[in-house]
Design a protein around this motif. Structure first.
Motif, mmCIF file in Angstrom:
data_model
loop_
_atom_site.group_PDB
_atom_site.id
_atom_site.type_symbol
_atom_site.label_atom_id
_atom_site.label_comp_id
_atom_site.label_asym_id
_atom_site.label_seq_id
_atom_site.Cartn_x
_atom_site.Cartn_y
_atom_site.Cartn_z
ATOM 1 N N CYS A 135 31.311 26.637 48.272
ATOM 2 C CA CYS A 135 30.981 26.936 47.083
ATOM 3 C C CYS A 135 32.355 27.290 46.210
ATOM 4 O O CYS A 135 33.421 27.888 46.907
ATOM 5 C CB CYS A 135 29.942 28.135 46.745
ATOM 6 N N GLY A 136 32.517 27.037 44.903
ATOM 7 C CA GLY A 136 33.667 27.613 43.965
ATOM 8 C C GLY A 136 34.969 27.073 44.556
ATOM 9 O O GLY A 136 35.043 25.879 44.824
ATOM 10 N N THR A 137 36.034 28.074 44.839
ATOM 11 C CA THR A 137 37.116 27.596 45.192
ATOM 12 C C THR A 137 37.200 27.173 46.447
ATOM 13 O O THR A 137 37.882 26.112 46.675
ATOM 14 C CB THR A 137 38.162 28.840 45.140
ATOM 15 N N SER A 161 34.645 28.833 53.797
ATOM 16 C CA SER A 161 34.128 30.110 52.901
ATOM 17 C C SER A 161 35.039 31.388 53.349
ATOM 18 O O SER A 161 35.493 31.619 54.513
ATOM 19 C CB SER A 161 32.654 30.469 53.367
ATOM 20 N N GLN A 162 35.790 31.891 52.299
ATOM 21 C CA GLN A 162 36.628 32.958 52.526
ATOM 22 C C GLN A 162 35.765 34.022 53.149
ATOM 23 O O GLN A 162 36.294 34.645 54.303
ATOM 24 C CB GLN A 162 37.130 33.462 51.037
ATOM 25 N N SER A 163 34.836 34.436 52.537
ATOM 26 C CA SER A 163 34.061 35.720 53.135
ATOM 27 C C SER A 163 33.183 35.485 54.220
ATOM 28 O O SER A 163 33.068 36.196 55.010
ATOM 29 C CB SER A 163 32.946 36.114 52.003
ATOM 30 N N THR A 175 28.921 33.583 51.899
ATOM 31 C CA THR A 175 28.228 33.003 50.833
ATOM 32 C C THR A 175 26.870 32.723 51.294
ATOM 33 O O THR A 175 26.660 31.656 52.116
ATOM 34 C CB THR A 175 29.018 32.122 50.218
ATOM 35 N N VAL A 177 38.736 39.152 43.133
ATOM 36 C CA VAL A 177 37.757 38.247 42.943
ATOM 37 C C VAL A 177 38.226 36.833 42.987
ATOM 38 O O VAL A 177 37.388 36.031 43.556
ATOM 39 C CB VAL A 177 36.856 38.685 41.661
ATOM 40 N N ALA A 178 38.963 36.629 41.979
ATOM 41 C CA ALA A 178 39.564 35.185 42.093
ATOM 42 C C ALA A 178 40.216 34.734 43.398
ATOM 43 O O ALA A 178 41.321 35.529 44.002
ATOM 44 C CB ALA A 178 40.658 35.138 41.170
ATOM 45 N N SER A 179 39.683 33.774 44.001
ATOM 46 C CA SER A 179 40.376 33.339 45.288
ATOM 47 C C SER A 179 41.627 32.491 45.312
ATOM 48 O O SER A 179 41.788 31.728 44.363
ATOM 49 C CB SER A 179 39.312 32.387 45.706
ATOM 50 N N LYS A 228 40.144 29.123 37.741
ATOM 51 C CA LYS A 228 40.655 30.290 37.802
ATOM 52 C C LYS A 228 40.879 31.015 36.276
ATOM 53 O O LYS A 228 40.590 32.240 36.156
ATOM 54 C CB LYS A 228 42.237 30.150 38.320
ATOM 55 N N GLU A 271 37.477 32.400 35.216
ATOM 56 C CA GLU A 271 36.989 33.672 35.445
ATOM 57 C C GLU A 271 37.639 34.691 35.431
ATOM 58 O O GLU A 271 37.157 35.703 35.311
ATOM 59 C CB GLU A 271 36.602 33.404 37.297
HETATM 60 O O1 M6R Z 1 33.700 33.681 50.155
HETATM 61 P P1 M6R Z 1 33.488 32.220 49.501
HETATM 62 O O2 M6R Z 1 34.807 31.494 49.925
HETATM 63 O O3 M6R Z 1 32.336 31.259 50.447
HETATM 64 O O4 M6R Z 1 33.217 32.025 48.078
HETATM 65 C C1 M6R Z 1 33.033 31.045 47.432
HETATM 66 C C2 M6R Z 1 32.907 31.483 45.897
HETATM 67 O O5 M6R Z 1 32.073 32.275 45.564
HETATM 68 C C3 M6R Z 1 34.457 31.763 45.498
HETATM 69 O O6 M6R Z 1 35.239 30.887 45.944
HETATM 70 C C4 M6R Z 1 34.351 32.042 43.958
HETATM 71 O O7 M6R Z 1 34.092 30.686 43.377
HETATM 72 C C5 M6R Z 1 35.887 32.631 43.490
HETATM 73 N N1 M6R Z 1 35.633 33.611 42.566
HETATM 74 C C6 M6R Z 1 36.699 31.657 43.004
HETATM 75 O O8 M6R Z 1 37.790 32.299 42.656
#
Ligand code: M6R
Length: 607
Positions: free
Chosen positions: A299-301, A346-348, A351, A397-399, A484, A487
């Motif tokens: 998702c997202g970034t 996924s960073q976290s 998700t 929050v911005a990755s 970027k 958001e």
């Molecule tokens: O933790 P994740 O990488 O799974 O998160 C995915 C997105 O929610 C995350 O990249 C979101 O789009 C960021 N706020 C973008 O900067």
């Protein structure tokens, strides 16, 4: 989404949980609250707004639970903030997740005389537990029973005035328990809540519960069977100092600036004698030799990182690579089987949509490789193999640094599979890995342009709309640049494939709508120049991201941001850096809350 921070031990609990809550504020920041257990009552304080401004005063206690909220059910009010109390105010509970059957449960509880004080789904849980306790059950059993009746997702932490205990339960929402050195315990939605106290952590799995008893220790149980289970302690590798701003105005800027070191750590030890050395995926070797297709879910970034890598992977492996919005994937009856490698990025690692997508793939026989930054996260644990980014905590929050490390790792994964499948020869792999090892220095060069990017931001920050355009692998970079800007600055920005402009979006172009072109000197340079001319012919301003010596673009564009010249496969990693900085400086000039943009949360743990 939502942050939980709790403590049970010998210290004054309220300041400990408040500090943990501040560290977790990126998970949600609508409102927050703390409950402390005293000998005769539970005292609760709540507030709407940011924890950073907190002035909550609480009496001394050794047991406290706390919560920072990202609203789902019910508006942003003190009444809806957690912790929630039972009718008799003897129980307090914090929750992350969504109780799907709360309407039915609430009706039943109201019929039994329970009075609700909030509009939340969460409050149902504390009344449900109260029913069990009133019926004579100890706290742990009452929580277990309530969990069995609840449909939906939860991470709960519950305390009672009558017991020196804390009960923590999980289904579908992350929760970690920090094991302190003095017989004390910390509970957090993620480890950043307690990393400054302990690096030893236990991650509950779905349908598991922990009962922590002051002075006695911790026991773990399976919620479905009620049986005790063993849990393993994970040693977290992050340095707690990495979760501080270290003199930067915002976490986002700090994280942008530390990309050279993040990339360095991401590739360290993963290249040996010029060849990728990914021990983490050794167990998948036979599978990877024969895999016929790659599906990337994210998702997202993280999705744009996968999308960027698609170009290299397809080209190097000659395998079909599909990029899937995780949120769409599982509702589509995807064509996936045991010949497919699914890569969950996924960073976290929490998700909800990405997790659901990986489960869907696994169900259909696919092997799942996770690329995650957070150790012990659910996606990491549920995958067949995981490669960690090693980027350190990403708090903004911005990755940003997650993206560049994800793309770097995906490149190594591609080279590794390419060698296993004999699709790419060693000499070429060595050329690419050698270039990758120089990348941290080149990202530093890209960062050195920050003053000129700041000047460009001053010219454009009052605009209302912007377009981000690129071709080939620069197209997902354009998408990421637009994301970027949107958001963190709340400007409307659209990312588009440069050549698609003519099919509609070019109608948006006028003197007030700048276009940011990712137009390095690569195979699509000449074609993209044509698209730049089309914008200029319609009086649109053009900001170009390109290389020194690219005289044609320097002649046409209004502003040029220079990036170092790197191998084609690595261009996206250096090209994204100025877009991160541009978004950052524009948002800063617009006085936006950069690390905690409105409506967003760092980790999206609900669907
Ligand atoms: O933790 P994740 O990488 O799974 O998160 C995915 C997105 O929610 C995350 O990249 C979101 O789009 C960021 N706020 C973008 O900067």
């Amino acid at each position: 989404m939502c942050g939980i921070s709790c403590y049970i031990g010998g210290e004054d609990a309220a300041p400990i949980v408040l500090r943990g809550l501040r560290n977790l504020e990126y998970r949600g920041y609508d409102s927050y609250g703390i409950a402390v257990k005293l000998s005769d009552k539970i005292e609760v304080k709540k507030s709407v707004g940011r924890i950073s401004d907190s002035s909550l005063q609480l009496p001394k206690s050794n047991i406290a639970i706390s919560h920072t909220r990202w609203a789902t059910h019910g508006g942003v009010t003190e009444a809806n903030a957690h912790p929630h109390l039972s009718c008799d105010e003897k129980l307090a509970l914090v929750h992350n997740g969504i109780i799907e059957n709360y309407t039915e449960l609430k009706k039943e509880l109201q019929a039994k005389g329970h009075k609700f004080r909030s509009e939340t789904d969460t409050e149902t849980a504390v009344h449900l537990i109260e029913e069990g306790v009133k019926g004579g059950k100890p706290l742990m059993e009452a929580v277990m029973e309530a969990c069995r009746q609840i449909v939906g997702t939860f991470a709960f932490s519950v305390i009672s005035v009558d017991e020196e205990k804390m009960v923590v339960a999980r289904r579908g929402s992350p929760i970690a328990i920090g094991i302190g050195s003095k017989g004390d315990f910390f509970v957090g939605s993620d480890v950043t809540a307690f990393l400054h106290h302990t690096k030893k952590s236990v991650f509950l799995d779905d349908d598991q519960l922990a009962m922590i008893e002051k002075g006695e220790g911790i026991k773990y149980f399976d919620i479905k069977t009620g049986k005790e289970v063993e849990k393993k302690i994970t040693e977290i590798e992050w340095d707690p100092a990495e979760a501080q701003k270290q003199g930067h105005k915002h976490f986002m800027l700090k994280e942008i600036m530390e990309q050279p070191i993040a990339i360095q750590k991401a590739i360290q030890g993963r290249i040996k004698d010029g060849l990728p050395c990914l021990e983490e995926i050794d167990s998948l070797e036979e599978f990877l030799k024969n895999t016929k297709r790659i599906v990337i879910v994210a998702c997202g970034t993280a999705l744009y990182a996968g999308w960027t890598s698609e170009y290299f992977l397809e080209n190097a492996l000659r395998l079909p690579v599909e990029i899937e919005y995780a949120s769409e994937y599982r509702y589509r009856n995807p064509v996936v089987d045991d010949s497919v490698l699914t890569i969950a990025v996924s960073q976290s690692g929490e998700t909800a949509d990405t997790l659901a997508a990986l489960r869907e793939s696994k169900k259909r026989g696919s092997k799942v490789l996770a690329i995650c930054n957070v150790m012990g996260s659910t996606i990491a644990r549920e995958s067949d193999a995981v490669i960690y980014n090693r980027a350190g905590p990403e708090i903004g929050v911005a990755s940003t640094k997650a993206f560049t490390t994800q793309v770097s790792i995906l490149l190594l994964v591609g080279l590794h599979i390419g060698l296993l499948q004999k699709k790419i020869d060693e000499a070429k792999v060595k050329e690419i890995t050698s270039a990758l090892q120089q990348l941290p220095e080149q990202v530093k060069e890209a960062l050195a342009e920050k003053e000129s990017i700041q000047e460009i931001a001053k010219k454009y920050y009052e605009k209302k709309n912007a377009l981000f355009l690129g071709r080939g692998q620069n197209f997902p970079i354009a998408l990421e640049g637009a994301l970027k800007l949107k958001e963190i600055s709340y400007l409307h920005a659209e990312g588009y494939a440069a050549a698609e402009m003519k099919h509609g979006p070019i109608a948006l172009v006028d003197e007030e709508t700048p276009s940011v072109f990712v137009v390095p000197k690569d195979r699509s340079y000449d074609k993209t120049l044509g698209n730049v001319e089309e914008i200029k012919a319609r009086k649109g301003n053009v900001i170009a991201v390109s290389n020194k010596g690219a005289s044609e673009i320097a002649r046409i564009a209004d502003d040029v941001i220079y990036i170092p010249t790197v191998r084609e496969e690595l261009i996206p990693i250096v090209a994204v850096v100025p877009l991160q900085l541009l978004a950052y400086y524009i948002a800063d000039l617009r006085n936006c809350d950069i690390d905690k943009p409105r409506n967003l949360a760092k980790s999206v743990t609900v669907e």
